[in-house]
Structures are given as structure tokens and as C-alpha cells.
Design a protein around this motif. Structure first.
Motif, mmCIF file in Angstrom:
data_model
loop_
_atom_site.group_PDB
_atom_site.id
_atom_site.type_symbol
_atom_site.label_atom_id
_atom_site.label_comp_id
_atom_site.label_asym_id
_atom_site.label_seq_id
_atom_site.Cartn_x
_atom_site.Cartn_y
_atom_site.Cartn_z
ATOM 1 N N LYS A 25 17.544 9.607 -11.354
ATOM 2 C CA LYS A 25 16.917 9.549 -10.029
ATOM 3 C C LYS A 25 16.590 8.103 -9.649
ATOM 4 N N ARG A 26 16.150 7.337 -10.648
ATOM 5 C CA ARG A 26 15.896 5.912 -10.396
ATOM 6 C C ARG A 26 17.161 5.223 -9.899
ATOM 7 N N ASP A 27 18.274 5.497 -10.567
ATOM 8 C CA ASP A 27 19.536 4.882 -10.158
ATOM 9 C C ASP A 27 19.905 5.276 -8.730
ATOM 10 N N ASN A 30 17.789 3.412 -6.245
ATOM 11 C CA ASN A 30 18.241 2.032 -6.102
ATOM 12 C C ASN A 30 19.500 1.936 -5.233
ATOM 13 N N GLU A 31 20.319 2.973 -5.284
ATOM 14 C CA GLU A 31 21.495 3.009 -4.406
ATOM 15 C C GLU A 31 21.074 3.138 -2.951
ATOM 16 N N LEU A 32 20.036 3.935 -2.712
ATOM 17 C CA LEU A 32 19.558 4.174 -1.348
ATOM 18 C C LEU A 32 18.681 3.046 -0.824
ATOM 19 N N TYR A 36 11.606 0.397 -6.912
ATOM 20 C CA TYR A 36 10.382 -0.383 -7.167
ATOM 21 C C TYR A 36 10.295 -1.510 -6.140
ATOM 22 N N PRO A 37 10.010 -1.189 -4.872
ATOM 23 C CA PRO A 37 9.972 -2.225 -3.833
ATOM 24 C C PRO A 37 8.850 -3.222 -4.080
ATOM 25 N N VAL A 38 9.073 -4.449 -3.638
ATOM 26 C CA VAL A 38 8.088 -5.494 -3.862
ATOM 27 C C VAL A 38 6.879 -5.349 -2.946
ATOM 28 N N SER A 39 7.073 -4.767 -1.746
ATOM 29 C CA SER A 39 5.953 -4.559 -0.827
ATOM 30 C C SER A 39 6.260 -3.372 0.071
ATOM 31 N N LEU A 40 5.205 -2.843 0.673
ATOM 32 C CA LEU A 40 5.324 -1.676 1.548
ATOM 33 C C LEU A 40 4.414 -1.877 2.757
ATOM 34 N N LYS A 147 8.899 4.575 -9.218
ATOM 35 C CA LYS A 147 9.417 5.774 -9.868
ATOM 36 C C LYS A 147 8.914 5.852 -11.312
ATOM 37 N N THR A 148 8.339 6.988 -11.695
ATOM 38 C CA THR A 148 7.904 7.168 -13.078
ATOM 39 C C THR A 148 9.052 7.725 -13.908
#
Length: 498
Positions: A25-27, A30-32, A36-40, A147-148
Motif C-alpha cells: 500500500k505504501r508503494d 507513492n505512485e499516486l 510520507y508528505p513533507v507538509s500538509l 503510512k503505518t
């Protein structure tokens, strides 16, 4: 899809299959975009939203749009509507509602496929109340915040103390009480500093690495400095440096510090612990007892609004009023049923120890007195009690009593059967202090691992003149125990475990 929470409270379980699924799911995230974005684009907090809308009626739309983030602690996914409970670091939660008509089919399906319990989620949308009256965010868009990879343990199980202390980060996520204790500890520290500030004390810092360990009778941790090519010790107490500060003219001084003692660990002892020490020029052990009572009572009052504190098991720890003072020798004599004084022969003390089956192997008379006192008296001291006037030979840094021969002006404070703090009329005569240190050196040569070393620099400082002073030391972790009823490993956020 909603993932069932897994794991056990008693041991760390490796979950390779679930981890593999989450890594996939993490992968995909990352495709989408980014797992783990740096800011929101966060505009407010869960806590702030709840505070702003405490009493909204059922099925109300506020018109306010917000961007918030939280950890997913509950999920219920249906065909066209999904529900999630987002938790702030404080433990407060808010519901997020994702509907097909608001987020669109792609975002809804991605949510169902990629978001698991434990994930940090960002949502943007309108603040509303649901048809059941629950404060919610009607989501218009969402993003993964983090993502955990590992699932949380089952939230319905008791994690158990051993699991909690080894995985405090999990404990803080899932258990309200864990977060409460962290808050209480922070508030205790604030209260202590506030009381000291009001009494004109100055907070300083002293060395944690020392060339000579001193200030208490304890076994030290040793290390080595490559830069100086010398053996060093982790401090067992800051006392001798704080007294140097008093010599230098800082007449009211304190430090909240970390101490290290290479000794046993149990419900009331930890090899690494937090300690408060304070020294007051022109004070004595009586003024330090007054200060200590004030520090503890102020902390209880400011945090709980009362000095009658409700503990973990529901019992009451009554810290109010003036605390009683008892003499060590008098209380021991009464409890043992025979008179014991500073002049009682050590042979008689050994006989009494054998009678009650206490093993004491120590050359000091005072050690027998203190061990016997702990056996006969200590456990009965549930209410706050100052135990006064200790033997001379076990108190090398304390002034002789002004009127009672054979004892020193020292107290230990006991609350609920264990030592909470200690206070002295400080020994400031450099000649007597040197003689006491020489006695300690003799004990060390005889094999006592807790004996102090002779500290020439400290003696030199005393020779420049230290005013008559009172001193006190109090364990912060034990203070938390007194205020909560928890064991020491529960009051320390990250205790040392094997």
C-alpha cells in the motif's frame, strides 16, 4: 477494506504478512503521490474544532471548512459512505465521513484500499454533526500523512505493564491513562519551578560526568573519556556541585536532573531517575522540611485542585495539613519493644537482627539501626511523615545535631511506605567534612562499594566558607508515584528495561 487490529499485549509479534500488505500500500501511495508528505495544508487541530463546537445540535452544517490531521483509530467502510475516527496526540477524536458524492469514486476507492487503522490521515472538509449528533468532518478530499507499516495491537486487550514499558510509543497511542501521566508529570515540573521561583531560588545545571562520584552513598556507573584519557562517573547526585554554588554566593539554588546509580531495579527504584535537589543558605533541616511539604502540596493542589489525591486503585493519598515528625531511634525502640539509642552496642543490634531474620553485614553501627528501622517501622508510614535524626556514621555530609549526641540533623520523608525525599542541615565545617570523607575512604578500602571518595576540590571550596545551609533532595519519579499510585516504571516515560 478495513483491517482487523492485530498483535498481543504480552509480546511483540512479527506480522510478516500484514507488514507485506502495508508495504504494498505504501508503494501504491507513492505512485499516486507520497506516503510520507513533507507538509500538509493543515488549518486547525482536532482539539480546537472540538473546543469551538462543543454543543452543536444533531445534523447541523456549520459552513466552516477545515484541514486537520489525526491517527485513524476506528474505521467503518460501507458502499457509498465511510467513517473514520481520527485521534489527536492529546487523545481527542473527531469523526471523518467520506461519501461518494463529496469525494468522488476514485478517492473513495483509494481510501478503502489504502487507508488502515493506525495511519496518519489528513482530511479537508466542512465541520458538521452527523444524524447521530457526532461532531464530524464531511470530507471533500484526503491525503495520507504517514503510512503505518505495523498494525496497532488490539485496542480491546489490556496491554500489560511489561509490554507498555517496552513499547511506550504504542502505549501513548492507545491508552488515555498513559497520556494523562505524561501531562501530570509536565504539570508537576511546572509547579515545582513555580514554587521555587516564588521563593527566590535559582535553577542551575551541574555536570553529569564527574571525575569523582559523591553526594550520596551509592554504586556509580563508570565510563571513560577518550579526550581526557581518564575514568569518569555518571553522577549519583548533584549535591557537591550545588554546594559549590552556595559557596560562590548563589544562596538559594536548585537543580532538576538525571541521576544514575548502578544498583537494583524494583517498583520504587530505577538505575536512571529524575532528582530534585535544593540548597538554601541560612536554612536548616527544619526549613527544608517546610519547603518540601510546600512543593508537594502546591503540586497536588495546582494539578488536581485538592491535596487529597485519588490514586490508581481508587484509594486516597491525603497530603493536606501539617505532616508529622517522628524520631528514628524513638520510633524503632517503640516498634521493637526495647530501647535503642546511638550508644546501643552493635552486638545487641546484631542479636536483634538475627532474631527477626534480617541479614546485615556492615561495619557501621548506623547501618544496623537503619535496616532495623526499615524492618520494624517503614511499612506502616502511609501518611506523609518526616523521620528525623539519623545516625552520624551513615550521614557523612550532614551536620551533627545541635542538642542530641550521636545523631545528625537529617530527615527522610516517607509517603505510602517508601522514601520520597531527604533533607539535611548541611555540614559546612571543612575540617569535620574532611574527617568524614577519610572515614568513607576507610570503608571503601574495606570493600564498601557505596562509600564516597575524598573530593579535594569540594573540600577546597568549603575552605572558602559555606554559610549555614539546609538542603533537600526529592525523587521526581517517586513524587509521581505519590500523586498517581503508579509504579516507578509507569511514571518514567521510557524506563530502562533489560
Amino acid at each position: 477494506m478495513t483491517e482487523e487490529v492485530s498483535g498481543t499485549p504480552d509480546q511483540e509479534v512479527d506480522l510478516p504478512e500484514q507488514i507485506e500488505v502495508r508495504l504494498a500500500k505504501r508503494d501504491r501511495l507513492n505512485e499516486l503521490g507520497d506516503a510520507y508528505p513533507v507538509s500538509l495544508p493543515i488549518t486547525t487541530t482536532i482539539t480546537a474544532v472540538r473546543a469551538k463546537y462543543p454543543d452543536l445540535e444533531i445534523d447541523v452544517a456549520t459552513g466552516e471548512k477545515v484541514g486537520i490531521a489525526g491517527r485513524v483509530m476506528f474505521q467503518r467502510n460501507t458502499g457509498k459512505l465511510c467513517f473514520a475516527s481520527l485521534q489527536a496526540g492529546s487523545g481527542e477524536r473527531i469523526q471523518a465521513m467520506l461519501s461518494l458524492d463529496k469525494v468522488g469514486e476514485e478517492q473513495l476507492e483509494n481510501y478503502k484500499e489504502l487507508v488502515d487503522l493506525g495511519d496518519h490521515l489528513f482530511v479537508e472538509g466542512e465541520v458538521i454533526t452527523s444524524k447521530r449528533g457526532e461532531l464530524s468532518i464531511m470530507v471533500e478530499s484526503w491525503k495520507m500523512a504517514a503510512k503505518t507499516i505495523r498494525p496497532l495491537p488490539n485496542l480491546h486487550n489490556d496491554l500489560g505493564e511489561e509490554f507498555r514499558v517496552r513499547h511506550r510509543y504504542i502505549d501513548l497511542i492507545v491508552r488515555d491513562r498513559a497520556r494523562e501521566v505524561v501531562q501530570i508529570r509536565a504539570q508537576v515540573m511546572q509547579s515545582l519551578r513555580k514554587t521555587f521561583t516564588e521563593d527566590k531560588f535559582l535553577e542551575i545545571e551541574t555536570p553529569m560526568l564527574q571525575t569523582i562520584h559523591g553526594g550520596a552513598s551509592a554504586r556509580p556507573f563508570k565510563t571513560h573519556s577518550n579526550a581526557f584519557d581518564t575514568e569518569l562517573f555518571l553522577r549519583i547526585a548533584p549535591e557537591l556541585f550545588l554546594k559549590r554554588a552556595v559557596v560562590g554566593g548563589i544562596e538559594r539554588v536548585y537543580e532538576i536532573n538525571r541521576n544514575f546509580r548502578n544498583e537494583g531495579a524494583d517498583r520504587t527504584h530505577s538505575p536512571e531517575f529524575a532528582m530534585l535537589e535544593a540548597y538554601q543558605a541560612y536554612g536548616d533541616y527544619n526549613s527544608m522540611a517546610t519547603l518540601t511539604q510546600k512543593l508537594i502540596q502546591n503540586a497536588a493542589q495546582e494539578i488536581f485542585g485538592t491535596q487529597e489525591v485519588v490514586l490508581e486503585d481508587g484509594s486516597i493519598n491525603d497530603l493536606s495539613g501539617d505532616w508529622q515528625h517522628i524520631s528514628m531511634f524513638e520510633s524503632l525502640s517503640k516498634a521493637a519493644g526495647e530501647e535503642i539509642t546511638p550508644e546501643t552496642p552493635i552486638a545487641k543490634l546484631k542479636k536483634l537482627a538475627d532474631k527477626v531474620e534480617i541479614e546485615i553485614d556492615h561495619p557501621q553501627h548506623g547501618k544496623y539501626v537503619e535496616e532495623l528501622w526499615e524492618h520494624f517501622v517503614k511499612g506502616d508510614l502511609q501518611k506523609p511523615t518526616f523521620v528525623t535524626d539519623f545516625p552520624v556514621d551513615t550521614s557523612p555530609l550532614v551536620r551533627n545535631h545541635r542538642s542530641k549526641p550521636g545523631v545528625v540533623e537529617k530527615w527522610d520523608l516517607y509517603i505510602r511506605g517508601y522514601e520520597q525525599a531527604t533533607g539535611y542541615s548541611e555540614l559546612v565545617d571543612p575540617v569535620i567534612q574532611r574527617a568524614r570523607f577519610v572515614e568513607q575512604v576507610t570503608l571503601a578500602a574495606a570493600g564498601d562499594p557505596e562509600a564516597m571518595k575524598l573530593d579535594e576540590d569540594f573540600l577546597k571550596a568549603l575552605e572558602f566558607g559555606m554559610p549555614p545551609s539546609g538542603g533537600m533532595g526529592m525523587g521526581i519519579d517517586r513524587l509521581l508515584m505519590s500523586l498517581t499510585g503508579l509504579g516507578i516504571r509507569e511514571t518514567i516515560m521510557f524506563p530502562l528495561v533489560k
